[in-house]
Design a protein around this motif. Structure first.
Motif, PDB file in Angstrom:
ATOM      1  N   GLY A   1       0.591  -1.285  -0.040  1.00 50.67           N
ATOM      2  CA  GLY A   1       0.092   0.148  -0.006  1.00 50.67           C
ATOM      3  C   GLY A   1       0.776   1.247   0.020  1.00 50.67           C
ATOM      4  N   LEU A   2       1.981   1.250   0.903  1.00 54.56           N
ATOM      5  CA  LEU A   2       2.898   2.461   0.801  1.00 54.56           C
ATOM      6  C   LEU A   2       3.704   2.483  -0.650  1.00 54.56           C
ATOM      7  CD1 LEU A   2       4.649   1.917   4.125  1.00 54.56           C
ATOM      8  CD2 LEU A   2       2.865   3.408   3.706  1.00 54.56           C
ATOM      9  N   ILE A   3       3.897   1.469  -1.264  1.00 56.70           N
ATOM     10  CA  ILE A   3       4.541   1.481  -2.620  1.00 56.70           C
ATOM     11  C   ILE A   3       3.411   2.087  -3.596  1.00 56.70           C
ATOM     12  CG2 ILE A   3       5.249   0.113  -4.710  1.00 56.70           C
ATOM     13  CD1 ILE A   3       6.553  -1.955  -2.470  1.00 56.70           C
ATOM     14  N   HIS A   4       2.288   1.580  -3.464  1.00 53.60           N
ATOM     15  CA  HIS A   4       1.106   2.073  -3.993  1.00 53.60           C
ATOM     16  C   HIS A   4       0.973   3.652  -4.111  1.00 53.60           C
ATOM     17  CE1 HIS A   4      -0.438  -2.121  -4.337  1.00 53.60           C
ATOM     18  NE2 HIS A   4       0.426  -2.051  -5.322  1.00 53.60           N
ATOM     19  N   MET A   5       1.029   4.182  -2.767  1.00 50.33           N
ATOM     20  CA  MET A   5       0.964   5.507  -2.409  1.00 50.33           C
ATOM     21  C   MET A   5       1.927   6.452  -3.340  1.00 50.33           C
ATOM     22  SD  MET A   5       0.049   5.617   1.509  1.00 50.33           S
ATOM     23  CE  MET A   5       0.219   7.540   1.470  1.00 50.33           C
TER      24      MET A   5
ATOM     25  N   LEU B   1       9.471   2.760 -16.425  1.00 44.93           N
ATOM     26  CA  LEU B   1      10.417   2.623 -14.999  1.00 44.93           C
ATOM     27  C   LEU B   1       9.972   2.741 -13.771  1.00 44.93           C
ATOM     28  CD1 LEU B   1      13.232   5.131 -16.374  1.00 44.93           C
ATOM     29  CD2 LEU B   1      13.404   2.606 -16.505  1.00 44.93           C
ATOM     30  N   LEU B   2       8.677   3.552 -13.574  1.00 46.29           N
ATOM     31  CA  LEU B   2       8.083   3.649 -12.386  1.00 46.29           C
ATOM     32  C   LEU B   2       7.384   2.588 -11.946  1.00 46.29           C
ATOM     33  CD1 LEU B   2       7.160   5.368  -9.919  1.00 46.29           C
ATOM     34  CD2 LEU B   2       5.295   5.979 -11.297  1.00 46.29           C
ATOM     35  N   LEU B   3       6.835   1.720 -12.941  1.00 46.58           N
ATOM     36  CA  LEU B   3       6.158   0.380 -12.668  1.00 46.58           C
ATOM     37  C   LEU B   3       7.050  -0.546 -12.330  1.00 46.58           C
ATOM     38  CD1 LEU B   3       3.175   0.319 -15.285  1.00 46.58           C
ATOM     39  CD2 LEU B   3       2.950   0.743 -12.867  1.00 46.58           C
ATOM     40  N   MET B   4       8.292  -0.635 -13.197  1.00 47.04           N
ATOM     41  CA  MET B   4       9.208  -1.623 -13.033  1.00 47.04           C
ATOM     42  C   MET B   4       9.917  -1.640 -11.519  1.00 47.04           C
ATOM     43  SD  MET B   4       9.169  -3.674 -15.534  1.00 47.04           S
ATOM     44  CE  MET B   4      10.669  -4.530 -15.349  1.00 47.04           C
TER      45      MET B   4
ATOM     46  N   THR C   1       0.148 -18.230  -8.690  1.00 45.27           N
ATOM     47  CA  THR C   1      -1.040 -17.861  -8.940  1.00 45.27           C
ATOM     48  C   THR C   1      -1.261 -16.554  -8.013  1.00 45.27           C
ATOM     49  OG1 THR C   1      -2.064 -19.311  -7.151  1.00 45.27           O
ATOM     50  CG2 THR C   1      -2.108 -20.135  -9.062  1.00 45.27           C
ATOM     51  N   ALA C   2      -0.313 -16.432  -7.127  1.00 48.54           N
ATOM     52  CA  ALA C   2      -0.458 -14.989  -6.340  1.00 48.54           C
ATOM     53  C   ALA C   2       0.277 -13.726  -6.899  1.00 48.54           C
ATOM     54  CB  ALA C   2       0.149 -15.331  -5.009  1.00 48.54           C
ATOM     55  N   TYR C   3       0.951 -14.064  -7.887  1.00 50.20           N
ATOM     56  CA  TYR C   3       1.738 -12.952  -8.691  1.00 50.20           C
ATOM     57  C   TYR C   3       0.608 -11.890  -9.018  1.00 50.20           C
ATOM     58  CZ  TYR C   3       6.171 -15.431  -8.671  1.00 50.20           C
ATOM     59  OH  TYR C   3       7.312 -16.025  -8.419  1.00 50.20           O
ATOM     60  N   LYS C   4      -0.618 -12.363  -9.694  1.00 43.70           N
ATOM     61  CA  LYS C   4      -1.435 -11.299 -10.252  1.00 43.70           C
ATOM     62  C   LYS C   4      -1.715 -10.402  -8.991  1.00 43.70           C
ATOM     63  CE  LYS C   4      -5.211 -14.609  -9.935  1.00 43.70           C
ATOM     64  NZ  LYS C   4      -6.438 -15.304 -10.895  1.00 43.70           N
ATOM     65  N   PHE C   5      -1.998 -10.947  -7.847  1.00 40.90           N
ATOM     66  CA  PHE C   5      -2.280 -10.154  -6.677  1.00 40.90           C
ATOM     67  C   PHE C   5      -1.201  -9.218  -6.364  1.00 40.90           C
ATOM     68  CE2 PHE C   5      -5.004 -13.866  -6.528  1.00 40.90           C
ATOM     69  CZ  PHE C   5      -6.106 -13.412  -6.820  1.00 40.90           C
ATOM     70  N   ILE C   6      -0.069  -9.505  -6.645  1.00 35.75           N
ATOM     71  CA  ILE C   6       1.226  -8.791  -6.146  1.00 35.75           C
ATOM     72  C   ILE C   6       1.750  -7.665  -7.115  1.00 35.75           C
ATOM     73  CG2 ILE C   6       3.714  -9.162  -5.484  1.00 35.75           C
ATOM     74  CD1 ILE C   6       2.965 -11.869  -4.784  1.00 35.75           C
TER      75      ILE C   6
ATOM     76  N   ALA D   1      -0.138  -6.799 -10.046  1.00 35.10           N
ATOM     77  CA  ALA D   1      -1.246  -6.283 -11.131  1.00 35.10           C
ATOM     78  C   ALA D   1      -1.574  -4.650 -10.434  1.00 35.10           C
ATOM     79  CB  ALA D   1      -2.365  -7.179 -11.423  1.00 35.10           C
ATOM     80  N   PRO D   2      -1.823  -4.779  -8.950  1.00 31.92           N
ATOM     81  CA  PRO D   2      -2.121  -3.632  -8.348  1.00 31.92           C
ATOM     82  C   PRO D   2      -1.518  -2.213  -8.669  1.00 31.92           C
ATOM     83  CG  PRO D   2      -2.321  -5.405  -6.961  1.00 31.92           C
ATOM     84  CD  PRO D   2      -1.792  -6.005  -7.896  1.00 31.92           C
ATOM     85  N   SER D   3      -0.102  -2.599  -8.990  1.00 29.59           N
ATOM     86  CA  SER D   3       0.771  -1.233  -9.439  1.00 29.59           C
ATOM     87  C   SER D   3       0.234  -0.759 -10.497  1.00 29.59           C
ATOM     88  CB  SER D   3       2.165  -1.936  -9.456  1.00 29.59           C
ATOM     89  OG  SER D   3       2.855  -2.174  -8.202  1.00 29.59           O
ATOM     90  N   VAL D   4      -0.081  -1.656 -11.514  1.00 35.48           N
ATOM     91  CA  VAL D   4      -0.710  -1.322 -12.692  1.00 35.48           C
ATOM     92  C   VAL D   4      -1.925  -0.487 -12.537  1.00 35.48           C
ATOM     93  CG1 VAL D   4      -1.240  -1.761 -15.297  1.00 35.48           C
ATOM     94  CG2 VAL D   4       0.483  -2.789 -14.051  1.00 35.48           C
ATOM     95  N   GLY D   5      -2.781  -1.141 -11.869  1.00 37.37           N
ATOM     96  CA  GLY D   5      -4.141  -0.619 -11.561  1.00 37.37           C
ATOM     97  C   GLY D   5      -4.087   0.830 -10.774  1.00 37.37           C
ATOM     98  N   ILE D   6      -3.175   1.059  -9.751  1.00 37.25           N
ATOM     99  CA  ILE D   6      -3.032   2.431  -9.109  1.00 37.25           C
ATOM    100  C   ILE D   6      -2.483   3.060 -10.186  1.00 37.25           C
ATOM    101  CG2 ILE D   6      -1.792   3.336  -7.105  1.00 37.25           C
ATOM    102  CD1 ILE D   6      -3.938   2.050  -6.182  1.00 37.25           C
ATOM    103  N   PHE D   7      -1.657   2.843 -10.837  1.00 37.61           N
ATOM    104  CA  PHE D   7      -1.036   3.647 -11.987  1.00 37.61           C
ATOM    105  C   PHE D   7      -2.340   4.556 -12.825  1.00 37.61           C
ATOM    106  CE2 PHE D   7       0.742   4.725 -16.197  1.00 37.61           C
ATOM    107  CZ  PHE D   7       1.803   5.710 -15.850  1.00 37.61           C
ATOM    108  N   VAL D   8      -3.104   3.416 -13.330  1.00 37.76           N
ATOM    109  CA  VAL D   8      -4.025   3.935 -14.328  1.00 37.76           C
ATOM    110  C   VAL D   8      -5.223   4.881 -13.422  1.00 37.76           C
ATOM    111  CG1 VAL D   8      -6.305   3.104 -15.410  1.00 37.76           C
ATOM    112  CG2 VAL D   8      -3.943   1.812 -15.663  1.00 37.76           C
ATOM    113  N   ILE D   9      -5.501   4.444 -12.163  1.00 38.12           N
ATOM    114  CA  ILE D   9      -6.168   5.297 -11.293  1.00 38.12           C
ATOM    115  C   ILE D   9      -5.626   6.810 -11.068  1.00 38.12           C
ATOM    116  CG2 ILE D   9      -7.183   5.489  -8.928  1.00 38.12           C
ATOM    117  CD1 ILE D   9      -7.575   2.573  -9.012  1.00 38.12           C
TER     118      ILE D   9
END
Length: 332
Positions: free
Chosen positions: A51-55, A82-85, A107-112, A114-122
């Motif tokens: 969550g802190l990374i997503h912030m 670069l930000l996402l990587m 199978t947990a990778y998508k939960f680990i 993918a949220p970075s991409v989602g937060i970036f789009v948001i």
């Protein structure tokens, strides 16, 4: 994020704090210590760290990279990648160091990650919404300033127009060597004080506008004497404000073109103003005067459209040498 020192800014900051607090503390709200505060396959502590990374992704993109680089896409796209990587790298090494067992579950990778991409789009959507809100505020402010400038111009027009007619009346009294000239000049002084000082604000109390109107009518009575029968009926209930010098053009017009009798009725009740002016006129004489007339009625039409759009009706009728004006205005 820049917190503005106003109510809107504080409210926005409060919403951000609330949302992020819920996201960061979510594992400890919905899960239990026995389950290691997990949400799905994700440990609670890692969920909070993510969550802190997503912030960091959200605010760095929404308030720094996007505003500065969106018009330079050749810089923005590599920066976004670069930000996402960087977030992927950071998450992976945190898992490898503290939670290596999680990496074994593919199978947990998508939960680990993918949220970075989602937060970036948001963050992009949020930035665009903020930009649109600010643009609309700027446009609204410009419209307000334009309206204010236009109203000031219209008021500056009505003043000399009015003074010209009043001074014409005083010249008539002077030629007659009337004893009423002195009182007329005092009354004119009061009217000028109203125009120069009391009408500088946006609106004035209806009672003040009516007092101004009555003073003008008294000046006209001094000029015409018994030549013109002037009947007035004024009823006011409640405290309301009105655009200054809005009613006077109708009365000016009646005295300018009227013959024998002028009827003026004004009623303010239940948030509604009804102003009715009737005068008889000679059509040929009216045409001659209109060629050199001022901007009274045109001016007031424009001001009504600017300030009371969809909240007024203005009916002007001519029949059987009778000129009839009815203005209805809703204050609320």
């Amino acid at each position: 994020m820049k917190v503005l020192n106003n109510k809107y800014g504080l409210t926005t900051a409060g919403i951000h704090v609330l949302i992020w607090s819920i996201l960061l503390l979510l594992p400890y709200i919905v899960s239990t210590p026995a389950n290691d505060y997990k949400i799905g396959p994700i440990p609670g502590l890692f969920f909070t760290i993510s969550g802190l990374i997503h912030m960091g992704i959200f605010y760095s993109n929404a308030f720094f990279f996007y505003p500065r680089l969106i018009n330079k896409w050749w810089w923005y796209i590599p920066t976004a990648i670069l930000l996402l990587m960087a977030s992927f790298w950071l998450k992976y090494h945190i898992l490898a160091y503290w939670f290596p067992d999680v990496l074994k579950d593919v199978t947990a990778y998508k939960f680990i990650f993918a949220p970075s991409v989602g937060i970036f789009v948001i963050s992009i959507i949020y930035r665009r919404i903020i930009n649109k809100i600010r643009y609309e505020k700027v446009q609204a402010q410009r419209r307000t300033e334009q309206l204010s400038a236009e109203l000031k111009f219209l008021r500056s027009q009505i003043s000399p127009h009015f003074l010209f007619n009043v001074l014409t009346n005083l010249v008539s009294l002077a030629r007659k060597k009337s004893d009423q000239l002195e009182s007329s000049l005092i009354m004119l002084s009061d009217l000028m004080r109203y125009m120069l000082y009391d009408t500088q604000g946006k609106k004035v109390p209806v009672t003040k506008e009516i007092g101004y109107l009555q003073s003008y009518i008294e000046l006209q009575k001094l000029r015409f004497g018994s030549e013109v029968a002037i009947n007035t009926l004024i009823e006011v209930e409640g405290d309301y404000t009105i655009e200054p010098m809005l009613l006077i053009p109708f009365v000016e017009n009646a005295f300018k073109h009227g013959l024998a009798q002028i009827n003026i009725q004004l009623s303010v009740k239940n948030g509604r103003l009804t102003f009715d002016v009737t005068n008889r006129f000679d059509h040929e004489n009216t045409i001659s005067k209109d060629e050199n007339s001022g901007i009274g009625l045109t001016n007031v039409r424009t001001r009504l459209d600017l300030l009371y759009k969809d909240r007024h009706t203005l009916l002007i009728r001519e029949e059987d040498h009778l000129f009839h004006v009815t203005l209805t205005l809703m204050f609320t």
